[in-house]
Design a protein around this motif. Sequence first.
Motif, mmCIF file in Angstrom:
data_model
loop_
_atom_site.group_PDB
_atom_site.id
_atom_site.type_symbol
_atom_site.label_atom_id
_atom_site.label_comp_id
_atom_site.label_asym_id
_atom_site.label_seq_id
_atom_site.Cartn_x
_atom_site.Cartn_y
_atom_site.Cartn_z
ATOM 1 N N ILE A 1 0.816 -1.212 0.000
ATOM 2 C CA ILE A 1 0.000 0.000 0.000
ATOM 3 C C ILE A 1 0.852 1.265 0.000
ATOM 4 N N ASP A 2 2.111 1.153 0.433
ATOM 5 C CA ASP A 2 2.992 2.317 0.432
ATOM 6 C C ASP A 2 3.443 2.657 -0.990
ATOM 7 N N ALA A 3 3.739 1.626 -1.773
ATOM 8 C CA ALA A 3 4.144 1.837 -3.166
ATOM 9 C C ALA A 3 2.959 1.823 -4.119
ATOM 10 N N LYS A 4 1.767 1.530 -3.583
ATOM 11 C CA LYS A 4 0.536 1.434 -4.384
ATOM 12 C C LYS A 4 0.699 0.414 -5.518
ATOM 13 N N LYS A 5 1.111 -0.787 -5.103
ATOM 14 C CA LYS A 5 1.275 -1.879 -6.054
ATOM 15 C C LYS A 5 0.680 -3.160 -5.488
ATOM 16 N N LEU A 6 0.344 -4.061 -6.372
ATOM 17 C CA LEU A 6 -0.059 -5.417 -5.996
ATOM 18 C C LEU A 6 0.885 -6.382 -6.686
ATOM 19 N N ASN A 7 1.596 -7.177 -5.897
ATOM 20 C CA ASN A 7 2.521 -8.162 -6.441
ATOM 21 C C ASN A 7 1.853 -9.535 -6.414
ATOM 22 N N VAL A 8 1.869 -10.212 -7.531
ATOM 23 C CA VAL A 8 1.181 -11.499 -7.659
ATOM 24 C C VAL A 8 2.156 -12.547 -8.176
ATOM 25 N N GLU A 9 2.257 -13.653 -7.409
ATOM 26 C CA GLU A 9 3.027 -14.810 -7.849
ATOM 27 C C GLU A 9 2.042 -15.922 -8.198
ATOM 28 N N VAL A 10 2.166 -16.469 -9.398
ATOM 29 C CA VAL A 10 1.270 -17.519 -9.870
ATOM 30 C C VAL A 10 2.047 -18.822 -10.003
ATOM 31 N N PRO B 1 -2.928 2.892 -8.433
ATOM 32 C CA PRO B 1 -2.706 4.253 -7.926
ATOM 33 C C PRO B 1 -3.783 4.747 -6.962
ATOM 34 N N GLU B 2 -5.011 4.278 -7.111
ATOM 35 C CA GLU B 2 -6.098 4.721 -6.228
ATOM 36 C C GLU B 2 -6.612 3.525 -5.424
ATOM 37 N N MET B 3 -5.802 3.063 -4.504
ATOM 38 C CA MET B 3 -6.127 1.867 -3.725
ATOM 39 C C MET B 3 -7.300 2.111 -2.779
ATOM 40 N N LYS B 4 -8.197 1.142 -2.732
ATOM 41 C CA LYS B 4 -9.247 1.094 -1.723
ATOM 42 C C LYS B 4 -8.791 0.096 -0.668
ATOM 43 N N LEU B 5 -8.480 0.578 0.515
ATOM 44 C CA LEU B 5 -7.881 -0.265 1.536
ATOM 45 C C LEU B 5 -8.925 -1.113 2.244
ATOM 46 N N TRP B 6 -8.511 -2.345 2.566
ATOM 47 C CA TRP B 6 -9.360 -3.291 3.298
ATOM 48 C C TRP B 6 -9.145 -3.101 4.794
ATOM 49 N N SER B 7 -10.248 -3.125 5.557
ATOM 50 C CA SER B 7 -10.191 -3.090 7.010
ATOM 51 C C SER B 7 -11.484 -3.698 7.540
ATOM 52 N N PRO B 8 -11.559 -4.004 8.847
ATOM 53 C CA PRO B 8 -12.819 -4.516 9.393
ATOM 54 C C PRO B 8 -13.994 -3.574 9.173
ATOM 55 N N ASP B 9 -13.731 -2.276 9.128
ATOM 56 C CA ASP B 9 -14.805 -1.307 8.898
ATOM 57 C C ASP B 9 -15.131 -1.126 7.428
ATOM 58 N N SER B 10 -14.215 -1.506 6.550
ATOM 59 C CA SER B 10 -14.420 -1.329 5.114
ATOM 60 C C SER B 10 -13.737 -2.472 4.366
ATOM 61 N N PRO B 11 -14.361 -3.642 4.348
ATOM 62 C CA PRO B 11 -13.722 -4.833 3.757
ATOM 63 C C PRO B 11 -13.833 -4.880 2.227
ATOM 64 N N VAL B 12 -13.121 -3.973 1.578
ATOM 65 C CA VAL B 12 -13.161 -3.884 0.118
ATOM 66 C C VAL B 12 -12.313 -4.984 -0.500
#
Length: 607
Positions: A226-235, A269-280
């Motif tokens: 979330i700091d770099a606004k990236k999602l890293n995926v290993e398949v 770039p426009e991350m919607k963060l997941w939390s118990p109050d907002s489980p996006v």
Amino acid sequence: MKTVRFFLSVALAAVALSCNTTQWQPVGDHIMTEWGENLDPNNVHQEYPRPQLVREDWRNLNGFWNYAITPIDAEDSDCKDGQILVPFAVESALSGVGRTVTENDALWYEREFTVPKEWKGKRLMLNFGAVDWHAQVFVDGQFAGEHKGGYAPFSIDATDFLKKGRKHTLKIKVIDSTETSWQPRGKQILNPNGIWYTAVTGIWQTVWMEPVADAHVTSYFAVSDIDAKKLNVEVEAELQEGDICKVVLLDEGNVVAEAEGTEVSLEVPEMKLWSPDSPVLYDLEISIVRGGETVDAVKGYTAMRKISYAKGADGKHYQMLLNNVPLYQFGPLDQGWWPDGLYTAPCDEALMFDIVKAKEMGFNMIRKHVKVEPARWYWHCDRLGMLVWQDMPNTYDNSKTQWNYHGFDLVTADAVTDPEGQENFRNEWTEIVKANRTFPCIVVWVPFNEAWGQFKTKEIVELTKSLDSTRLVNYSSGGNFYTDCGGEIHDLHNYPEPVMYLYDPNRINVLGEYGGIGWPVEGHLWQPDQNWGYIQYKSEEEVLATYEKYAIMLTYLVDWGFSSAIYTQLTDVEGEVNGLMTYDRKVMKLDIDRLNEINTMVINSLK
């Protein structure tokens, strides 16, 4: 996020075994849940069982199988003891059997299946959510594969073992030594008493089959930065030369980012963060493309969230951070047992029920205690917004442990000394972590509890970190404490009151278990004449007053360094009556609105 649409579509494709339901009845005279009382045996757990890796084509193999219990050295069985309702363990009421399997027995399953014509030319995978403990799989009379471990999913490629013809035979032999050996077994015991419950043997999660191409996705691991606004995926995938792996991230059906490769980094770039109050949640689509044609495609999901730790604003004590913000994690100990299904919830609605109620009570976290749940339980936590501390099921209790105080450290000989037992622990823990690290809700790994089977702690912490460095490690919840074994959490247990008796200035200090306030509710007891809690009362008023008293004590202990706590426990379990709900889930013992107020006060106490 619209993940639900995947499950509705695949659930419609599921095919249940039909049978004469008049021959099936729950067995025993114990209490049951309403879901168990109203169970349709021809429609058992029909949802697609693997939410993070969904395929459109599949067939559910839950339902009635033939079974038999034989001596352990039997090489085959005709499975004519009767029928068992899968996926309920043979000891459970809902299995329709209710028999005990000892270390000298073998449990056999058998059923026929057909492969749809449209699957021709593809590999046939037989998938098992979990089988406790050692499963040997036979297809059309041939040994097709085996798996040891009661808590992780596994798959068998049955393609090369299929004989010609429309009908095929699937047979499974299961052996399970429970507490008589070194195998991980959690709270199971052959003679249940006190905090130890009825043993579970055999298939206890969904069995299903599905076709895959020769090149196909086997798993993925998505980690947000979330700091770099990236999602890293290993398949992880079975690929052939020239195959292309495509990864697409979507938000409510709209493509956010996409890339090609088995290791990709997606800009968000426009991350919607997941939390118990907002489980996006975000959707993931992963496919294998060959010559412009898609040969395999799976759908899953992920979330943007970060779990870390740092000292609080006063610079005194370490605290857990969610998305770089301090959060007091407060939740119940959850054993995950059911009076009618034992390890297996009667249905998906029941599986979700406990999470919903914990959320309504104001908790933001659940500690899954020495048990691992089906994948759909974690999916429910992900979409509902519930943090999870995940335990490893223990091998032994702590009767083999030698406690010796030497300053801060509690030094002990390894409880598991058998080399085979140690190696098996590593293998099973590796499978559990790899199978469940995909779920964003899990924020803490707990390899040991109260020195039950604890051994080579530093090595196991290092193994855990090598499998998943993105989460915190609670190296031994309430167990043998070491200053030099790695892990970020120092976890005390104390009953009944919250108490801090050891403090580690270099770790997050938490109270991993406390409470245990017992109240036996008449008419909702597993065994009416033998019930216990760490303390016992006879009314809701007494229990609530004590619960609130302990909660206020927790808020005072924040200044001493506690930044998280776990109350024992969410539900009654067999002879234990210290749940916030009865074992049959029919009675909420305490007013939920008042519980929510108290629990919210505790969570907000962290400065």
